[in-house]
Write a protein that holds these residues in place. Sequence first.
Motif, PDB file in Angstrom:
ATOM      1  N   GLY A 155       1.975   8.609   6.815  1.00 55.25           N
ATOM      2  CA  GLY A 155       3.093   7.915   6.177  1.00 55.25           C
ATOM      3  C   GLY A 155       4.348   8.013   7.032  1.00 55.25           C
ATOM      4  O   GLY A 155       4.588   9.043   7.669  1.00 55.25           O
ATOM      5  N   HIS A 156       5.133   6.946   7.041  1.00 52.66           N
ATOM      6  CA  HIS A 156       6.445   6.932   7.723  1.00 52.66           C
ATOM      7  C   HIS A 156       6.534   7.967   8.838  1.00 52.66           C
ATOM      8  O   HIS A 156       7.296   8.932   8.759  1.00 52.66           O
ATOM      9  CB  HIS A 156       7.601   7.106   6.742  1.00 52.66           C
ATOM     10  N   VAL A 157       5.782   7.711   9.914  1.00 53.08           N
ATOM     11  CA  VAL A 157       5.546   8.739  10.940  1.00 53.08           C
ATOM     12  C   VAL A 157       6.834   9.244  11.605  1.00 53.08           C
ATOM     13  O   VAL A 157       6.900  10.403  12.028  1.00 53.08           O
ATOM     14  CB  VAL A 157       4.500   8.235  11.971  1.00 53.08           C
ATOM     15  N   MET A 192       4.950  13.926   5.851  1.00 51.08           N
ATOM     16  CA  MET A 192       5.637  15.201   5.959  1.00 51.08           C
ATOM     17  C   MET A 192       7.072  15.050   5.486  1.00 51.08           C
ATOM     18  O   MET A 192       7.867  14.348   6.104  1.00 51.08           O
ATOM     19  CB  MET A 192       5.579  15.726   7.382  1.00 51.08           C
ATOM     20  N   HIS A 193       7.395  15.667   4.363  1.00 51.63           N
ATOM     21  CA  HIS A 193       8.735  15.598   3.779  1.00 51.63           C
ATOM     22  C   HIS A 193       9.489  16.917   3.965  1.00 51.63           C
ATOM     23  O   HIS A 193      10.647  17.032   3.570  1.00 51.63           O
ATOM     24  CB  HIS A 193       8.639  15.293   2.279  1.00 51.63           C
ATOM     25  N   THR A 194       8.780  17.912   4.476  1.00 56.25           N
ATOM     26  CA  THR A 194       9.328  19.266   4.580  1.00 56.25           C
ATOM     27  C   THR A 194       9.015  19.815   5.959  1.00 56.25           C
ATOM     28  O   THR A 194       7.875  19.703   6.412  1.00 56.25           O
ATOM     29  CB  THR A 194       8.664  20.166   3.508  1.00 56.25           C
ATOM     30  N   TYR A 207       0.789  -1.225   0.000  1.00 53.30           N
ATOM     31  CA  TYR A 207       0.000   0.000   0.000  1.00 53.30           C
ATOM     32  C   TYR A 207       0.825   1.281   0.000  1.00 53.30           C
ATOM     33  O   TYR A 207       0.386   2.314   0.527  1.00 53.30           O
ATOM     34  CB  TYR A 207      -0.998  -0.031   1.176  1.00 53.30           C
ATOM     35  N   HIS A 208       1.986   1.204  -0.594  1.00 61.01           N
ATOM     36  CA  HIS A 208       2.772   2.423  -0.758  1.00 61.01           C
ATOM     37  C   HIS A 208       3.753   2.184  -1.892  1.00 61.01           C
ATOM     38  O   HIS A 208       4.756   1.514  -1.710  1.00 61.01           O
ATOM     39  CB  HIS A 208       3.505   2.778   0.538  1.00 61.01           C
ATOM     40  N   MET A 209       3.443   2.703  -3.063  1.00 56.61           N
ATOM     41  CA  MET A 209       4.407   2.595  -4.168  1.00 56.61           C
ATOM     42  C   MET A 209       4.196   3.716  -5.179  1.00 56.61           C
ATOM     43  O   MET A 209       3.148   4.335  -5.231  1.00 56.61           O
ATOM     44  CB  MET A 209       4.325   1.232  -4.831  1.00 56.61           C
TER      45      MET A 209
END
Length: 264
Positions: free
Chosen positions: A150-152, A106-108, A4-6
């Motif tokens: 996502g990827h907490v 959150m990537h930023t 479930y993540h691609m």
Amino acid sequence: MFDYHMHSSFSGDCTVDMEEMVKGAIAKGVSEICFTEHIDYDYPDDSIEFDFDKQKYDERIIELRRKYEGQIRIKKGVEIGVQPHLLERYDGMLKEESFDFIICSMHTVDRKGLHYGDLFKGSTVEEASLKYYNELLHCVKNFTNYSILGHVDLIKRYAPEVLENDFHDVLREIFNVIIPAGKGIELNTSGVRYGLPNGLPSDDVLKLYKECGGEIITLGSDAHKPEQIAFDFKESLELLQSIGFRYIATFEGLKPTFHSIDRL
Ligand SMILES: [Zn+2]
Ligand SMILES: [Zn+2]
């Protein structure tokens, strides 16, 4: 098995055609995948555009669903990169679109891309990490248009010296907001791929989530290449089970279905 993540070439950081990812998933015996292409508004690096043509995405998903019917189920998801000043903009966009599954990532942080290490310039790893978690807390308090986080603990990918059991207070606060709201988290196995001792989040954070009453969890490889699909899934399912999780979630039209890990 469900990945479930691609990503595919609809994402600004991936060059692999969607069909290659579908074929790769079938070859690995995965029964259901969800594409989660990047939308990252206002990304600090202008050389990458993290947005895509929603109509073309929709058409391609429908085409591939038809072509590979009976071999694999394909879901239409998105991974949005939130920042405190973008929440209304995401609400507006999501009102116009229909996705099966929305990952809130959150990537930023502080308008600095985690990927480039700028956040760590001029501040300690502790300060940078706390900034990351506090911005994420702000976002989950003010935004509900998503299925899972996502990827907490992504910050650990860039600051692996952060120890287990760090930042549990703020993580607990985050979980205490998202769990009653019916949101979940993922176990993202890219952490292992990048050489961390565990996926994202790490085992202690998975345990904390469980302790806070969290039940909704998805499993994702964050694959940007076919060979990365379903990476480390067997080990991850065993880990989740050992922590006490009994179900893996999949989504359709943003509604979760729960699958017993025992039967996977
Ligand atoms: Zn991400
Ligand atoms: Zn991703």
